[in-house]
Design an enzyme around this catalytic site. Structure first.
Site, short mmCIF file in Angstrom:
data_model
loop_
_atom_site.label_atom_id
_atom_site.label_comp_id
_atom_site.label_asym_id
_atom_site.label_seq_id
_atom_site.Cartn_x
_atom_site.Cartn_y
_atom_site.Cartn_z
N ARG A 177 0.84 -1.20 0.00
CA ARG A 177 0.00 0.00 0.00
C ARG A 177 0.87 1.25 0.00
O ARG A 177 0.61 2.21 -0.73
CB ARG A 177 -0.94 0.01 1.21
CG ARG A 177 -1.97 -1.10 1.20
CD ARG A 177 -2.86 -1.08 2.43
NE ARG A 177 -3.74 0.08 2.46
CZ ARG A 177 -4.50 0.41 3.50
NH1 ARG A 177 -4.47 -0.34 4.61
NH2 ARG A 177 -5.28 1.46 3.45
N CYS A 236 -1.48 5.69 9.59
CA CYS A 236 -1.81 4.44 8.89
C CYS A 236 -2.83 4.78 7.83
O CYS A 236 -2.69 5.78 7.13
CB CYS A 236 -2.33 3.41 9.89
SG CYS A 236 -3.72 4.00 10.89
#
Length: 280
Positions: A177, A236
């Protein structure tokens, strides 16, 4: 110390009689709780209780924090007072809402909080029985919170930090990611330019539990170098699993890093620069 071994849970409960919190997220969180949970555990939902969502994730991300009045009332409904011990677990190895709830309690000054390393699965493997019995409520007065704000940062501070060699922004999402190879949740793949990638899963050993304290210390000393931990920002996807790394750092004796709650879910929904590829 905030991290508790699954094997130590029975003796801990016998000694301290803690308020036990089953913290989970996702649309089926409550049904998973009903199916099996630790005896006496009360359910807390990440989506509706540990977050105060808006209609526009571009302002605050997918899991904005609840305001302090709402948090105070929630803690009272759970029977949590300043002097009690609180034992928290989730079903994501402590990487999801358990760490988020730990962070929320710690930042308002609560002293006695333990997160079960490895979460529910680790306790079941350790032979700790689970149940389907829902415990009765233990509501008390709203929790007295003596602070006006939590140690979080906004976009402007993150933008300054990535340009400052004395500061560090840590992205704890999975490496694919961060690199921008694909994005399963948010709208755009990639990362904040200047942020480094230290996936939260590297806080865990092969058994799914937190690494020993000395290994966490060595790991994060290498990551932050000579920087003051107060100049470290952790994020995050939406400000939840970042708390897993904040917990790991705190356990290692590296306190005071900051949380960027909006995280990638906020950053990627605005006209901010986006980078791809490996760590700079």
């Amino acid at each position: 110390m905030y991290i508790l071994s699954p094997a130590d849970v029975p003796s801990f409960r016998k000694k301290y009689s803690p308020i036990v919190i089953d913290a989970r997220g996702g649309p089926d969180a409550y049904s998973r709780y009903v199916a099996q949970h630790l005896e006496g555990a009360q359910f807390v939902d990440l989506e509706t209780q540990l977050s105060q969502k808006t209609q526009n994730p571009a302002r605050g991300g997918r899991h904005p924090l609840p305001d302090l009045k709402t948090l105070s009332q929630l803690l009272g409904k759970l029977g949590i007072t300043p002097g009690v011990h609180v034992l928290i677990y989730d079903d994501k190895a402590g990487a999801n809402a358990a760490a988020r709830f730990w962070w929320m309690l710690k930042t308002i000054g609560h002293k006695h909080i333990q997160v079960v390393s490895g979460g529910l699965d680790a306790m079941i493997k350790a032979g700790i029985p689970v149940t389907t019995v829902i415990p009765p409520g233990v509501s008390v007065d709203p929790y007295p919170i003596h602070t006006n704000e939590l140690p979080v940062v906004d976009v402007s501070i993150v933008m300054d930090a990535v340009k400052n060699p004395d500061a560090l922004v840590i992205d704890v999402r999975e490496a694919y990611r961060y690199r921008g190879e694909s994005e399963p949740i948010d709208l755009i793949a990639g990362h904040i330019p200047g942020a480094i990638n230290v996936p939260f899963v590297t806080n865990l050993g092969s058994d799914g539990q937190f690494l020993p304290t000395e290994q966490l210390l060595e790991k994060y000393k290498d990551v932050i170098g000579s920087r003051d931990p107060q100049n470290v920002i952790v994020h995050c996807g939406s400000g939840v699993t970042a708390c897993h790394t904040l917990l790991a750092m705190e356990e290692a004796g590296i306190p005071d890093a900051k949380l960027y709650v909006g995280s990638w879910s906020e950053w990627s929904r605005n006209d901010y620069p986006i980078a791809t590829g490996e760590n700079p």
